[in-house]
Motif scaffolding. Structure first.
Motif, PDB file in Angstrom:
ATOM      1  N   ARG A 154       0.829  -1.208   0.000  1.00 61.06           N
ATOM      2  CA  ARG A 154       0.000   0.000   0.000  1.00 61.06           C
ATOM      3  C   ARG A 154       0.865   1.261   0.000  1.00 61.06           C
ATOM      4  NH1 ARG A 154      -4.650  -0.291   4.417  1.00 61.06           N
ATOM      5  NH2 ARG A 154      -2.971  -0.983   5.801  1.00 61.06           N
ATOM      6  N   LEU A 155       1.953   1.235   0.762  1.00 58.19           N
ATOM      7  CA  LEU A 155       2.860   2.381   0.764  1.00 58.19           C
ATOM      8  C   LEU A 155       3.517   2.563  -0.600  1.00 58.19           C
ATOM      9  CD1 LEU A 155       4.437   1.908   4.292  1.00 58.19           C
ATOM     10  CD2 LEU A 155       3.251   3.963   3.522  1.00 58.19           C
ATOM     11  N   LYS A 156       3.901   1.457  -1.200  1.00 56.56           N
ATOM     12  CA  LYS A 156       4.531   1.512  -2.524  1.00 56.56           C
ATOM     13  C   LYS A 156       3.572   2.120  -3.545  1.00 56.56           C
ATOM     14  CE  LYS A 156       6.731  -1.495  -5.959  1.00 56.56           C
ATOM     15  NZ  LYS A 156       7.096  -2.908  -6.278  1.00 56.56           N
ATOM     16  N   LYS A 157       2.312   1.650  -3.543  1.00 57.32           N
ATOM     17  CA  LYS A 157       1.329   2.169  -4.493  1.00 57.32           C
ATOM     18  C   LYS A 157       1.045   3.646  -4.223  1.00 57.32           C
ATOM     19  CE  LYS A 157      -0.955  -2.270  -5.310  1.00 57.32           C
ATOM     20  NZ  LYS A 157      -2.198  -3.081  -5.097  1.00 57.32           N
ATOM     21  N   GLU A 174       3.676  13.566   5.003  1.00 54.16           N
ATOM     22  CA  GLU A 174       2.307  13.162   5.331  1.00 54.16           C
ATOM     23  C   GLU A 174       1.708  12.298   4.228  1.00 54.16           C
ATOM     24  OE1 GLU A 174       0.620  16.833   8.124  1.00 54.16           O
ATOM     25  OE2 GLU A 174       0.424  16.963   5.937  1.00 54.16           O
ATOM     26  N   ARG A 175       1.867  12.706   2.986  1.00 61.28           N
ATOM     27  CA  ARG A 175       1.181  12.010   1.894  1.00 61.28           C
ATOM     28  C   ARG A 175       1.952  10.805   1.358  1.00 61.28           C
ATOM     29  NH1 ARG A 175       3.283  13.873  -3.066  1.00 61.28           N
ATOM     30  NH2 ARG A 175       4.477  15.824  -2.917  1.00 61.28           N
ATOM     31  N   THR A 176       3.191  10.630   1.764  1.00 56.94           N
ATOM     32  CA  THR A 176       3.950   9.461   1.313  1.00 56.94           C
ATOM     33  C   THR A 176       4.149   8.448   2.443  1.00 56.94           C
ATOM     34  OG1 THR A 176       6.035  10.632   1.739  1.00 56.94           O
ATOM     35  CG2 THR A 176       5.146  10.700  -0.522  1.00 56.94           C
ATOM     36  N   ILE A 232       6.120   9.519  -7.983  1.00 55.80           N
ATOM     37  CA  ILE A 232       7.505   9.329  -7.554  1.00 55.80           C
ATOM     38  C   ILE A 232       8.035   8.031  -8.165  1.00 55.80           C
ATOM     39  CG2 ILE A 232       9.006   8.961  -5.551  1.00 55.80           C
ATOM     40  CD1 ILE A 232       6.944  10.602  -3.932  1.00 55.80           C
ATOM     41  N   LYS A 233       9.182   8.108  -8.788  1.00 52.85           N
ATOM     42  CA  LYS A 233       9.790   6.964  -9.442  1.00 52.85           C
ATOM     43  C   LYS A 233      10.584   6.132  -8.443  1.00 52.85           C
ATOM     44  CE  LYS A 233      12.996   5.731 -13.190  1.00 52.85           C
ATOM     45  NZ  LYS A 233      13.915   6.260 -14.235  1.00 52.85           N
ATOM     46  N   VAL A 255      11.936   2.441   2.169  1.00 48.19           N
ATOM     47  CA  VAL A 255      10.856   1.923   3.009  1.00 48.19           C
ATOM     48  C   VAL A 255      10.947   0.407   2.950  1.00 48.19           C
ATOM     49  CG1 VAL A 255       8.366   1.743   3.350  1.00 48.19           C
ATOM     50  CG2 VAL A 255       9.361   3.925   2.615  1.00 48.19           C
ATOM     51  N   LYS A 256      11.006  -0.232   4.097  1.00 45.41           N
ATOM     52  CA  LYS A 256      11.208  -1.683   4.122  1.00 45.41           C
ATOM     53  C   LYS A 256      10.382  -2.322   5.236  1.00 45.41           C
ATOM     54  CE  LYS A 256      15.324  -1.465   7.093  1.00 45.41           C
ATOM     55  NZ  LYS A 256      16.780  -1.731   7.158  1.00 45.41           N
ATOM     56  N   VAL A 257      10.122  -3.598   5.076  1.00 52.43           N
ATOM     57  CA  VAL A 257       9.479  -4.371   6.129  1.00 52.43           C
ATOM     58  C   VAL A 257      10.510  -4.627   7.221  1.00 52.43           C
ATOM     59  CG1 VAL A 257       8.323  -6.538   6.701  1.00 52.43           C
ATOM     60  CG2 VAL A 257       7.913  -5.449   4.480  1.00 52.43           C
ATOM     61  N   ALA A 258      10.174  -4.255   8.440  1.00 49.81           N
ATOM     62  CA  ALA A 258      11.138  -4.359   9.540  1.00 49.81           C
ATOM     63  C   ALA A 258      10.399  -4.369  10.864  1.00 49.81           C
ATOM     64  CB  ALA A 258      12.114  -3.182   9.495  1.00 49.81           C
TER      65      ALA A 258
END
Length: 320
Positions: A89-92, A183-185, A99-100, A125-128
């Motif tokens: 969801r964050l990636k989308k 906020e939006r990312t 943003i590329k 951004v990573k799963v952690a």
């Protein structure tokens, strides 16, 4: 880009999604050995892993920061942790902002995705696992009764050992635009700001008053990393030790207004700072902090010495 797989993380307890932690910051410096000396004396557990110097706290396996070698001191990247169910969801959402996504930089493994923010700073951004606290940190206010001595001698004073990374503060050319970006990312929320000069942002899953802070400058860059200690006495002992080791420039002892933490900043070899911090405000995941725009002259610090000029300089932008 490295695929995500074989990683099981805690689950979120909220329908909202956003990062839960500042996982680590990464600095490039011209002399890694100088970084080793500075942060070792500061009280961190420095671990070399290949060409990288990891900043750990004693008794904790997490690498809160890393230092790599570069031509000049610079913020290399910031890494944020999220829950497994939030990564897509964050990636989308981030891609939906136009943003590329880019490949990880050489030498860095990835359990997530990479991009550059609106000012060109590299971010991951990573799963952690969640490393931001789930409750307000316990601070010690120890004293003794009549007929006892509360202080040790200087020779017998214990080593100061920070417990964890609290936050980082980075320079930005536009504080208000940066607030909107995070906020939006990343799903961060504004805790407080002072006009368009400084802002403090927290995570939605429970964090200190700020895990990321922003201060206005002519260009992006790294201002300081802040480390949680258990008492004001630890702040004083840490400042004394750093002074004795030759790191004599800084600012403190004092108390902030926004965040409420007690502080002492020590200048590192490159003109940025490391902060000893105690008793910072905490924002639980179910709370809505009453963010406000404060007068700068009334909200920087409650008490403490005058701010030295070097504290305001962005060395990465060539300010002197």
């Amino acid at each position: 880009m490295t695929a995500i797989g074989g990683y099981v993380a805690p689950t979120a307890s909220s329908d909202e999604f956003g990062i839960h932690s500042l996982d680590q910051f990464v600095l490039a410096v011209p002399d890694v050995n100088a970084a080793d000396d500075f942060y070792t004396n500061f009280g961190l557990n420095m671990v070399r892993k290949g060409n990288t110097l990891q900043l750990k706290t004693f008794g904790h396996e997490h690498a809160w920061g890393s230092v790599i070698e570069g031509k000049a001191k610079a913020l290399h990247h910031l890494s944020f942790g999220c829950y497994a169910e939030d990564i897509d969801r964050l990636k989308k959402r981030i891609e939906g902002q136009g943003i590329k996504l880019i490949d990880p930089p050489p030498g860095f493994e990835s359990n997530g995705f990479w991009f550059r923010n609106h000012e060109g700073i590299l971010m991951e951004v990573k799963v952690a696992p969640k490393v931001s606290p789930d409750q307000k940190a316990v601070s010690e206010w120890n004293t003794v009764g009549p007929g006892q001595a509360a202080a040790t001698t200087r020779a017998a004073s214990p080593a100061v050992r920070p417990r964890r990374l609290s936050h980082v503060l980075i320079f930005t050319a536009d504080v208000l635009k940066s607030i909107e970006f995070y906020e939006r990312t990343l799903g961060l929320r504004l805790s407080d700001r002072a006009s368009d000069l400084v802002a403090f942002m927290h995570g939605i899953h429970g964090s200190d008053h700020h895990l990321l802070a922003l201060v206005k400058s002519s260009a992006p860059g790294f201002h300081h990393c802040s480390w949680d200690v258990s008492s004001i006495n630890d702040i004083g002992l840490g400042a004394m030790r750093m002074h004795d080791k030759g790191y004599q420039k800084g600012w403190g002892l004092g108390r902030h207004v926004l965040g409420s933490n007690y502080f002492h900043y020590v200048m590192d070899p490159w003109g940025s700072f490391a902060e000893y911090s105690c008793d910072i405000d905490y924002i639980p995941k179910d709370d809505r902090w009453p963010s406000a725009d404060h007068k700068p002259e009334d909200s920087f610090y409650l008490w403490g010495p005058d701010v030295p000029r070097e504290f305001t300089l962005n060395r990465e932008a060539g300010e002197a």
